[in-house]
Design a protein around this motif. Sequence first.
Motif, short mmCIF file in Angstrom:
data_model
loop_
_atom_site.label_atom_id
_atom_site.label_comp_id
_atom_site.label_asym_id
_atom_site.label_seq_id
_atom_site.Cartn_x
_atom_site.Cartn_y
_atom_site.Cartn_z
N ASN A 1 21.25 -69.24 2.83
CA ASN A 1 20.64 -70.54 3.05
C ASN A 1 19.62 -70.88 1.96
O ASN A 1 19.55 -72.02 1.51
N VAL B 1 19.54 -77.80 10.44
CA VAL B 1 18.82 -76.65 10.99
C VAL B 1 18.38 -77.00 12.40
O VAL B 1 18.13 -78.16 12.72
N ASP C 1 17.85 -72.00 10.49
CA ASP C 1 19.27 -72.31 10.35
C ASP C 1 19.76 -73.00 11.61
O ASP C 1 18.98 -73.33 12.50
N ASN D 1 28.12 -75.28 10.47
CA ASN D 1 27.38 -75.45 9.24
C ASN D 1 27.65 -76.87 8.78
O ASN D 1 28.80 -77.24 8.55
#
Length: 170
Positions: free
Chosen positions: A39, A53, A59, A73
Amino acid sequence: MTPSAHAAAHLAQLNVAALRHPLDDPRIAPFVELLDPVNAAADGAPGFVWRLVEEGEADATGLRPAGDGVIVNLSVWENQEALWDFAYRSGHLEAMRRRREWFERHVEAHLVLWWVPAGHLPTVGEALERLADLQTHGPTPRAFTFTSSYTAEEAAHAAASTQADPSTAA
């Protein structure tokens, strides 16, 4: 393509992955250990704009918008080349090489790319809608992959055509 047209759009990406084991399982520990450095590499990569996030976290692994055991993601990049370079020419490649240790094999599309206006931060709902569009219709200027990509101009033209003739909408 004019420079202003290129700068007016950024590339969004969503990647979903079904975990083989819970994040606190020792078999997933090597993946979890890679999260912070990968990251950080993304955050500092040329062309990086933004990544999802979880509030108060580093994250998005705690978010489960695609179901239990599925991590997401979601990020935005200045262009496709910047995302490609990060994904395949950085420390991120180590995580990709080991993905079968940590994630189930995908039976349908799990990565989707699409163009957004510069400054727009896509929602998880928008991203999941694009993934569903790709899974249903295959690659189009609205939702595509690295191997079947479209330019921002092609996406804008397709969107304008759909607005002009709603019967062509998917």
